[in-house]
Design a protein around this motif. Sequence first.
Motif, PDB file in Angstrom:
ATOM      1  N   ALA A 126     -26.083  10.241 -23.843  1.00 41.11           N
ATOM      2  CA  ALA A 126     -26.143  11.612 -24.227  1.00 41.11           C
ATOM      3  C   ALA A 126     -24.704  12.121 -23.961  1.00 41.11           C
ATOM      4  N   THR A 127     -23.941  11.623 -22.701  1.00 39.23           N
ATOM      5  CA  THR A 127     -22.774  12.365 -22.617  1.00 39.23           C
ATOM      6  C   THR A 127     -21.461  11.767 -23.384  1.00 39.23           C
ATOM      7  N   LEU A 128     -21.829  10.442 -23.806  1.00 40.70           N
ATOM      8  CA  LEU A 128     -20.813   9.740 -24.446  1.00 40.70           C
ATOM      9  C   LEU A 128     -20.999  10.372 -25.957  1.00 40.70           C
ATOM     10  N   VAL A 129     -22.288  10.674 -26.391  1.00 39.62           N
ATOM     11  CA  VAL A 129     -22.125  11.162 -27.734  1.00 39.62           C
ATOM     12  C   VAL A 129     -21.868  12.621 -28.048  1.00 39.62           C
ATOM     13  N   LEU A 130     -21.947  13.268 -27.096  1.00 40.67           N
ATOM     14  CA  LEU A 130     -21.786  14.637 -27.049  1.00 40.67           C
ATOM     15  C   LEU A 130     -20.411  14.798 -26.919  1.00 40.67           C
ATOM     16  N   ARG A 131     -19.726  14.264 -25.978  1.00 37.16           N
ATOM     17  CA  ARG A 131     -18.232  14.118 -25.926  1.00 37.16           C
ATOM     18  C   ARG A 131     -17.357  13.269 -26.814  1.00 37.16           C
ATOM     19  N   ASP A 132     -17.542  12.337 -26.985  1.00 34.37           N
ATOM     20  CA  ASP A 132     -16.858  11.302 -27.722  1.00 34.37           C
ATOM     21  C   ASP A 132     -16.975  11.018 -29.304  1.00 34.37           C
ATOM     22  N   VAL A 133     -18.272  11.700 -29.554  1.00 32.30           N
ATOM     23  CA  VAL A 133     -18.630  11.669 -31.003  1.00 32.30           C
ATOM     24  C   VAL A 133     -18.515  13.019 -31.499  1.00 32.30           C
ATOM     25  N   LEU A 134     -19.356  13.911 -30.837  1.00 36.95           N
ATOM     26  CA  LEU A 134     -19.061  15.334 -31.307  1.00 36.95           C
ATOM     27  C   LEU A 134     -18.153  16.343 -30.845  1.00 36.95           C
ATOM     28  N   GLY A 135     -17.438  15.813 -30.064  1.00 35.98           N
ATOM     29  CA  GLY A 135     -16.288  16.422 -29.437  1.00 35.98           C
ATOM     30  C   GLY A 135     -16.609  17.469 -28.483  1.00 35.98           C
ATOM     31  N   TYR A 136     -17.473  17.730 -27.944  1.00 33.79           N
ATOM     32  CA  TYR A 136     -17.649  18.978 -27.126  1.00 33.79           C
ATOM     33  C   TYR A 136     -16.947  18.611 -25.894  1.00 33.79           C
ATOM     34  N   SER A 137     -16.381  19.864 -25.416  1.00 35.45           N
ATOM     35  CA  SER A 137     -15.755  19.882 -24.105  1.00 35.45           C
ATOM     36  C   SER A 137     -16.236  19.410 -22.919  1.00 35.45           C
ATOM     37  N   THR A 138     -15.788  18.912 -21.759  1.00 37.41           N
ATOM     38  CA  THR A 138     -16.286  18.665 -20.591  1.00 37.41           C
ATOM     39  C   THR A 138     -17.212  19.543 -20.112  1.00 37.41           C
ATOM     40  N   ALA A 139     -16.871  20.950 -20.182  1.00 43.15           N
ATOM     41  CA  ALA A 139     -17.617  22.198 -19.666  1.00 43.15           C
ATOM     42  C   ALA A 139     -18.834  22.527 -20.624  1.00 43.15           C
ATOM     43  N   GLU A 140     -18.657  22.228 -21.703  1.00 40.93           N
ATOM     44  CA  GLU A 140     -19.784  22.407 -22.650  1.00 40.93           C
ATOM     45  C   GLU A 140     -20.956  21.352 -22.470  1.00 40.93           C
ATOM     46  N   VAL A 141     -20.231  19.969 -22.152  1.00 43.49           N
ATOM     47  CA  VAL A 141     -21.350  19.036 -22.043  1.00 43.49           C
ATOM     48  C   VAL A 141     -22.162  19.242 -20.577  1.00 43.49           C
ATOM     49  N   ALA A 142     -21.325  19.671 -19.447  1.00 41.99           N
ATOM     50  CA  ALA A 142     -22.019  19.933 -18.235  1.00 41.99           C
ATOM     51  C   ALA A 142     -23.055  20.884 -18.342  1.00 41.99           C
ATOM     52  N   ASP A 143     -22.986  22.083 -19.322  1.00 37.43           N
ATOM     53  CA  ASP A 143     -23.658  23.025 -19.566  1.00 37.43           C
ATOM     54  C   ASP A 143     -25.007  22.464 -20.075  1.00 37.43           C
ATOM     55  N   MET A 144     -24.710  21.557 -21.203  1.00 38.85           N
ATOM     56  CA  MET A 144     -25.956  21.229 -21.990  1.00 38.85           C
ATOM     57  C   MET A 144     -26.768  20.243 -21.155  1.00 38.85           C
ATOM     58  N   LEU A 145     -26.142  19.634 -20.082  1.00 43.02           N
ATOM     59  CA  LEU A 145     -26.982  18.492 -19.141  1.00 43.02           C
ATOM     60  C   LEU A 145     -27.262  18.910 -17.960  1.00 43.02           C
ATOM     61  N   ASP A 146     -26.794  20.281 -17.775  1.00 41.27           N
ATOM     62  CA  ASP A 146     -27.193  21.075 -16.368  1.00 41.27           C
ATOM     63  C   ASP A 146     -26.433  20.179 -15.421  1.00 41.27           C
ATOM     64  N   THR A 147     -25.305  20.008 -15.439  1.00 46.32           N
ATOM     65  CA  THR A 147     -24.765  19.220 -14.236  1.00 46.32           C
ATOM     66  C   THR A 147     -23.394  19.823 -14.156  1.00 46.32           C
ATOM     67  N   THR A 148     -22.378  19.120 -13.390  1.00 44.82           N
ATOM     68  CA  THR A 148     -21.050  19.431 -13.292  1.00 44.82           C
ATOM     69  C   THR A 148     -20.047  19.021 -13.823  1.00 44.82           C
ATOM     70  N   GLY A 149     -18.876  19.410 -14.290  1.00 45.07           N
ATOM     71  CA  GLY A 149     -17.880  19.086 -15.041  1.00 45.07           C
ATOM     72  C   GLY A 149     -17.414  17.559 -14.279  1.00 45.07           C
ATOM     73  N   THR A 150     -17.405  17.659 -12.961  1.00 47.16           N
ATOM     74  CA  THR A 150     -16.884  16.189 -12.379  1.00 47.16           C
ATOM     75  C   THR A 150     -18.059  15.069 -12.506  1.00 47.16           C
ATOM     76  N   ALA A 151     -19.123  15.468 -12.577  1.00 46.11           N
ATOM     77  CA  ALA A 151     -20.360  14.509 -12.880  1.00 46.11           C
ATOM     78  C   ALA A 151     -20.132  14.080 -14.149  1.00 46.11           C
ATOM     79  N   VAL A 152     -20.068  14.857 -15.173  1.00 48.37           N
ATOM     80  CA  VAL A 152     -19.692  14.349 -16.712  1.00 48.37           C
ATOM     81  C   VAL A 152     -18.554  13.584 -16.777  1.00 48.37           C
ATOM     82  N   LYS A 153     -17.312  13.664 -15.946  1.00 49.80           N
ATOM     83  CA  LYS A 153     -16.261  12.752 -15.955  1.00 49.80           C
ATOM     84  C   LYS A 153     -16.630  11.309 -15.693  1.00 49.80           C
ATOM     85  N   GLY A 154     -17.360  11.411 -14.565  1.00 52.00           N
ATOM     86  CA  GLY A 154     -17.578  10.199 -13.843  1.00 52.00           C
ATOM     87  C   GLY A 154     -18.867   9.334 -14.905  1.00 52.00           C
ATOM     88  N   ILE A 155     -19.661  10.052 -15.507  1.00 48.93           N
ATOM     89  CA  ILE A 155     -20.524   9.292 -16.204  1.00 48.93           C
ATOM     90  C   ILE A 155     -20.162   9.146 -17.647  1.00 48.93           C
TER      91      ILE A 155
END
Length: 335
Positions: free
Chosen positions: A156-185
């Motif tokens: 989910a993180t890779l598709v939202l970020r690297d394919v769809l181009g959502y920002s780290t903050a947007e992906v964190a909001d979609m997955l109910d997590t933090t920006g730091t967690a998104v970067k690690g995932i």
Amino acid sequence: MTEDTLAGAQAGDPEAFGKLTDPYRGELQLHCYRMLGSLTDAEDMLQETLLAAWRGLEGFEGRASLRAWLYRIATNRCLNALRDAGRRTPPAPVPPFEPTEPTRRGETTWLQPYPDTLLERIPDAGPRPEARYQSKEAVELAFVAALQQLPPRQTATLVLRDVLGYSTAEVADMLDTTGTAVKGILQRARARLDEHRGSVTTVRPGSAQERELTRRFAEAFTADDIDGVVALLTDDAWLTMPPAPHEYRGAAAIAAFLRTGAAWRAGRRFLLVPTRANTQPAFGCYLPDDSEPFAYPAGLIVLTMGPDRILAVTRFLDNELLPRFGLPEKVSLPA
């Protein structure tokens, strides 16, 4: 999206809801396909997403775009499906002959192809600053198969970020997590994707090279010219057959399997009807019936093309997929 249309949809007007969501149906289904690897499951998940959006639209406050809100729903529906039921593994088909020993037995047997006719209906939003991949390019079989090897939240993180181009903050909001967690995932997901990603098409779709290789493959395959088929493959080419787990690598292994199948057919030769899947050349495959002047479905073949030879042949054995590609239920035999 106008305020009047949104207000109407939130008040329960199905026509207004359709105006809001119809522009996103195609890309949402493709998103679900990337997440799940199955066209059948993606179609089901799209309907669940739209139903959830209909029920929850009254609470949509516009803090994110409607598109991002729909992607949030679709992503979490897919994650719930994977988490609640696990990966549904279809029963392996029983071959009508004893196959040769495979190079390995694959795990992603639920993988299905995606019709290019559906991709053509999705508007091209152009390059996104945050994306690593163009959205339509990231639907090749090798890419989708590799995604299935990742843990669901990494997918989910890779598709939202690297394919769809959502920002780290947007992906964190979609997955109910933090920006730091998104970067690690995302870091772990990129590494695992590179590890599992197989043969990638290196020829432009529709190019002269692709057309020539496709033509030569079809001629050799339908003539049972196994040496001719193998000569078109790279030395490390793969033959896979979802949902069967058998996978064959290299000329010798692939040729042995093809010869075993040809011996069982006892002179009956395949007919191929061209189509396209996952931006790659494909064929509906048909096998003659000795008692009728027709050939009946025998799977769907997708080719992964290199610059001068074929990198992979994927033969999907689920005949129920063919109507989704506009392919006939039977083919008349040539006179």
